[in-house]
Design an enzyme around this catalytic site. Sequence first.
Site, short mmCIF file in Angstrom:
data_model
loop_
_atom_site.label_atom_id
_atom_site.label_comp_id
_atom_site.label_asym_id
_atom_site.label_seq_id
_atom_site.Cartn_x
_atom_site.Cartn_y
_atom_site.Cartn_z
N GLU A 80 0.72 -1.14 0.11
CA GLU A 80 0.07 -0.10 -0.03
C GLU A 80 0.84 1.26 -0.13
OE1 GLU A 80 -2.80 -0.34 3.11
OE2 GLU A 80 -4.00 -1.96 2.09
N GLU A 140 -3.69 -9.02 -0.11
CA GLU A 140 -4.50 -8.78 1.03
C GLU A 140 -6.00 -8.89 0.96
OE1 GLU A 140 -2.35 -6.03 3.54
OE2 GLU A 140 -4.21 -5.31 4.37
#
Length: 810
Positions: free
Chosen positions: A427, A503
Amino acid sequence: MSVPSFASKGKSFFLLIVLVSLINFSVSGQTRSVADFDKDWHFHLGDVSSAENPAMNDDAWRTLDLPHDWSVEGKFSKDNPATPEGGALPGGIGWYRKAFMVPAASKNKKVYIDFDGVYQKSTVWINGHQLGFRPNGYISFRYDLTPYLKFGGKNSIAVKVDNSVQPNSRWYSGSGIYRNVWLVTTDKVAIDHWGTYVTTPKVSSESATVELKTSIRNSSGKPHAITLVTSVYDAAGKMVGGKTSAGVPLKDSLTSVDQEMSVNHPKLWSTTNPYLYKVVTKVIENNNAVDEYTTTLGIRYFNFDADKGFSLNGKTVKILGVCDHHDLGSLGAAINTRALERQLQMLKAMGCNGIRTSHNPPAPELLDLCDKMGFIVMDEAFDCWEWKKAKYDYHLFFKEWHKRDLEDQILRDRNHPSVIIWSIGNEIPQQGDTSALRLAPELAGIVHSLDKTRPITTANDRPDTSNKIIKSGAIDLIGYNYHEFDYGKFHARYPGKKFIATETTSGLETRGHYDMPSDSVRIWPARWDKPFTEGNPDNSVSAYDNVRPAWGSTHEATWKVMKKYDFLSGMFIWTGFDYLGEPTPYSWPSRSSYFGIIDLAGFPKDIYYMYQSEWTNKTVLHILPHWNWEPGKTIDVWAFYNHADEVELFLNGKSMGVKKKEGDDLHIMWRLKFEPGTLKAVSRKNGQVVLTREIHTAGKPAKIELIADRKNIKADGKDLSFITVKILDKDGNLVPNADNRVNFKINGNAFIASVDNGDEVSHDPFKANYRKAFNGLALAIVQSKDKAGNITFTASSKGLQGATVILQTK
């Protein structure tokens, strides 16, 4: 950087035999020694002037063995600068010192110290000489002690660890020398640190062609000629391949030697049969072995296909993985092999076959265990690049250190058969900025310069076409964090590309707590960027799989999508275990996460059995919730099951009806009015009973039950026995709301390493000889000392019948 093995549209084949450096090398004569350097360090919490000076008196300091995490020994407080998101435990500065002897016979040798990980900003001195500084708390590193040692005399090593500037992490980091330390002695001509690399251009059931690259360091200052002998042994110790390279000149300080050999009819490493070979490499000079390097070898090949997903050794395999942070619950960050093994055993029993090392290089022991137990690993490097997530995180060091840190990670880990994917970032804040067009190719180039056998990914929480990391073309697998509703559109968005769910999910649960109605999904929090003002007064979360954050999903929702499409190569669920820090959806007084499929103490939440029913061949019937409620209250009863057509539920002998899964259902439900007694579920296939499960209304707490996961442990000062503490009524039923304080006593050559109960809100210390039960359960972790004998562990609680368990160390 163009990498031919990744160039074909839709298909990429990765053929690899993998070589893993082990810490416990076989030693022949005086060739190489790797000594455990963990014992008898002196520790002081707080900064000390001139503590690197060997003459300083540290007799008043605490004596301890590594690995060590001082943060987990502290008190929880919302005022600790780590914040509740960092675990609400203290940081600070700590000093470690150790006095040791190096024999005079080693004077003509090379002596190194290897640190597997120090959190964070470590500076190391030997005999007052500064060896170096490493800011990254997750990277392994080595220093050469040789020039500064007193051979035959006393030496002093000092380590300053600075975790005082916080917050520097979005989760609990721990503080200290929290991984193992090793003292390595070699000849002046020896295989280099992380000095072997092996690939296989061809692997089949008939043979595997092995290409081994060995780096030999010549520290003698003069030319040498050596013979390099490599032998491959199977698990039974039979030699099955080898190569001898004679007359190798060592003119420079570092020489690389290429060898090719073959293994006939190889047994391939897989998640179901993780077969490992042993490779022994010897450096021979004047008919004497001057170095011997024993390693572990796994042979496998794999492929990510744009349409068919992932295959291992030619067989389609869906990666069924979890993400996990590095802490070990109440043990904190201090690495312990048995604690890791227990976690992996529980995940394996659930059907899990993959681990993502969120969001940093893992302990070497984790990869060793994944090699042995058959897990597919996504080995992750960074949580940020040049832009910060936390005020004092790695972005402060990225520009200066990212190349060295990433190179060290790849060199250390590239020979593990379990490592299938490299992740260069999670991220990353820069994923939407043009700077990613520069950085992503640079990082991918570093990886590919050291290993071209594995694909690279990044975990993207913004995986749309504006993502500059993806646009750069640097990554081989397009990683999606969440966005399960977009999975089906992947090929329309990225034609011909390969997918991995880096994820997923982020479902929230408190073990043993249930909020009705169960079929109403709560979005907690509704926004990640605004304060959370809803929730339960006790900071609990329903365990029905009906609570999720705004960015995530329930467990069932994402798994239904993953099952649907072959091209979805796999998933990594957030998370396998609860972890310290990041107590979403709450903050203080919560101090640990709710995301785990298994709680912080290692007790499975109910959703564990949904995955077990879907991911394994084990016959499953699990019913929830407990059966202690107010009379007349409406209660939803769920069942996860497999290998059956239907389940019939009975309440006090009366049928509540037969239910069966329809369409893509993953559970069935009955809505009942509570009455005390017995809830019984019966699963049937073709009319025949498959399994029966019962839950009884429990009475008042009456006694304690102790269950040790292992009653025989090693007397090595490191091994653990995990003792489950149950609060039962007089009939032996678990009391589901019991919170009795349980006191522990231990006699023998062991000590209580920590205690826990899985409660995300408890502020009781982990280092204690007592624990309150949480929803009927608690945990005590017993650690051996280095002498054999019997251990008596006793649990008592006011008003309850106590219990004792006998352990033995050998």
